[in-house]
Structures are given as C-alpha cells and as structure tokens.
Design an enzyme around this catalytic site. Structure first.
Site, mmCIF file in Angstrom:
data_model
loop_
_atom_site.group_PDB
_atom_site.id
_atom_site.type_symbol
_atom_site.label_atom_id
_atom_site.label_comp_id
_atom_site.label_asym_id
_atom_site.label_seq_id
_atom_site.Cartn_x
_atom_site.Cartn_y
_atom_site.Cartn_z
ATOM 1 N N LYS A 221 0.847 -1.196 0.000
ATOM 2 C CA LYS A 221 0.000 0.000 0.000
ATOM 3 C C LYS A 221 0.880 1.243 0.000
ATOM 4 C CE LYS A 221 -1.461 -1.859 3.663
ATOM 5 N NZ LYS A 221 -2.073 -2.199 4.969
ATOM 6 N N THR B 197 -7.141 8.655 9.745
ATOM 7 C CA THR B 197 -6.654 7.494 8.995
ATOM 8 C C THR B 197 -6.403 6.272 9.874
ATOM 9 O OG1 THR B 197 -4.384 8.328 9.197
ATOM 10 C CG2 THR B 197 -5.602 8.916 7.200
ATOM 11 N N GLY C 222 -6.785 2.859 11.452
ATOM 12 C CA GLY C 222 -7.491 1.641 11.074
ATOM 13 C C GLY C 222 -7.516 1.353 9.588
ATOM 14 N N THR C 223 -6.806 2.142 8.791
ATOM 15 C CA THR C 223 -6.860 1.917 7.342
ATOM 16 C C THR C 223 -6.333 0.528 6.959
ATOM 17 O OG1 THR C 223 -4.748 3.109 7.167
ATOM 18 C CG2 THR C 223 -6.742 4.335 6.642
ATOM 19 N N GLY C 224 -5.200 0.139 7.528
ATOM 20 C CA GLY C 224 -4.618 -1.157 7.172
ATOM 21 C C GLY C 224 -5.472 -2.323 7.613
ATOM 22 N N CYS C 225 -5.984 -2.268 8.836
ATOM 23 C CA CYS C 225 -6.855 -3.329 9.350
ATOM 24 C C CYS C 225 -8.118 -3.440 8.511
ATOM 25 C CB CYS C 225 -7.237 -3.047 10.802
ATOM 26 S SG CYS C 225 -5.850 -2.952 11.953
#
Length: 275
Positions: A182, A219, A221-224
């Site tokens: 990402k 932003t 929690g974007t990866g989870c």
C-alpha cells in the site's frame, strides 16, 4: 424447524488480531468491516491494547494457552471461508497460529503484518519479524504491508513506485499467493497507489490501483480495514484481483466518509459504515 424451512450458509470470516480499546483498528475494525460486507464475523484476540486516537499506551499479551483455546473452539465448530490475521506480537503466538491454521486446513488467509502503531509503538516484538516472514507468509493467500512495514521487512527504504513494485516482487517470492504493498505513505499529495503481484511463480501478474488522496488526519485503522475487506471479499467468492479492486473502493470510501467526523484529540478513525 418446519418442513418448508431453508437452511442458508453465512460467508464466515475469522479475525485473529489484537483488541483496540479505541475501536478504530484491530478486532473492532475487522468485525465492523465484515458486517458491512454481509459476512458473519468471529474473533480470536491475541493481545489487549490500551489505545485511543492519540496512540497505543500499553499492551497485554494474551497467554498462549488462551489463544489456543479460542482457536480450537471456533475452528473446530465453524467453517470459515476466509481468515484475516493482524497483530500477533510474539514468536510463540505466531508459531501457535501457524500450527492451528495447518491443523484445520484453513484457506483464504489474509495477513496484515502489523509491526508499528501510528505513534511508533511496537506491535510486534523484534525477534518475531523473521518468524512471521518464514513461517506465516508461506501460508497466506495475500499479505498486505504498508510502506513502513515493507521497509522493515526488507531492511531498506522504498521511495518510488518502481521500488514498491520490486519490493512486492521480493516479498511474493517468500511464498504467499499474492502481495499488496500500500502506497499511502509515498510523498505524493494527489494519489494513493497500491501494487498487487500474484499469479504462478513462472508467470507473475502485476496490477496497480490508484485513488485520490484525501487530506485528512482520520486514517486510524486503514490497514486493518483494508485487509479485513480483502478477507470478506475472498470469503464471498471473489478472486484475488476482484477482491483487490472492491477492497480498494471500500477503504477509499471509508477514508472519505471518516474525514467528515471529529473523533477524539488525535488521529481519528476511518468510517466503516455507509453514510
């Protein structure tokens, strides 16, 4: 049950991850995301974190025996169509999870290699990084590192799209079916570019997806959320590239919706719900 009753099956997704007391990431974010994708979500908690929008302040590692009991209970009873893995924290937990995934012949495993929080609190012990790569990556259908995580895994800086693609290729050779790096941390103020590499070892496929960069501090929690969306889409029967496209759309929407809200005094959460 009457003779006319119809038995339906859920698309079931399990999250194996840490708990976020602030509700924006970890198990809490995963379950919200599963729900929004019309999937039945279950959870195995590996650690309890004390955190809010200002960062992570404490971690309590769940005893390995308790994690083993959680895994045995859900995996022996419920047929999961996909599994999302987040924060594992230690070598012992990683090896246990690998053992259970093999024992129960789990499929569609999406691994988000959680290493650092946004305030640089370590969410994976130093001695666990190599263990994660060597033991868990080969079991995964997809791994989803962001740029800082990819840099730690590869021990080098990644500053361009070309370097991102090379990094994804190197990590793909560690054994997973697919790698998505990402690119939200790249110094491009106009777009977020994510790179997917998948396919057969002798015939790789590369897919780039771009989205408009939304200038917001919300932003968390974007990866989870993105990796949970990938698991949910795989559970519903979409293939790797379709899941990538749908999950990219979902996280872009979640960031856009979340940018409209004020939450806490620091980095707010993305919005998991349609508004």
């Amino acid at each position: 049950m009457t003779g006319n009753a119809v038995t339906k099956n859920y698309s079931c997704v399990l999250t194996i991850a840490g708990s976020d007391s602030g509700g924006g990431a970890g198990v809490q974010a995963d379950l919200k995301t599963f729900h929004e994708h019309q999937c039945y979500g279950a959870s195995v908690i590996t650690a309890v974190t004390a955190q809010n929008t200002l960062g992570v302040f404490d971690i309590h590692e769940i005893p390995v025996q308790s994690i083993a009991s959680q895994l045995d209970c859900v995996l022996s009873d419920i047929r999961f169509n996909a599994i999302k893995i987040g924060m594992l924290f230690s070598v012992d937990i990683i090896l246990l999870v690998c053992e259970k995934l093999k024992k129960y012949e789990c499929k569609n495993i999406v691994l988000d290699p959680v290493i650092l929080s946004k305030n640089n609190y370590k969410l994976l012990k130093d001695d666990a990084l190599t263990c994660l790569r060597d033991h868990l990556f080969p079991l995964a259908k997809m791994i989803t590192p962001n740029l800082p995580e990819a840099e730690l895994l590869l021990s080098r800086k990644i500053s361009t799209l070309h370097e991102m693609e090379n990094a994804a290729l190197e990590m793909w050779n560690w054994g997973s079916d697919a790698v998505i790096i990402k690119g939200g941390h790249l110094l491009d103020h106009h777009k977020c570019s994510d790179c997917l590499i998948y396919g057969e070892r002798h015939y790789k496929k590369i897919k780039w997806l771009d989205s408009k960069k939304i200038l917001t501090c919300n932003t968390h929690g974007t990866g989870c959320t993105f990796s949970a969306a990938l698991a949910a889409n795989l559970a519903k029967g979409y293939d790797i590239e379709e899941s990538f496209q749908l999950s990219k759309q979902y996280i872009s929407q979640a960031i856009a919706f979340g940018s409209q809200f004020k939450l806490g005094h620091g980095i707010g959460s993305v919005c998991h719900f349609k508004i």
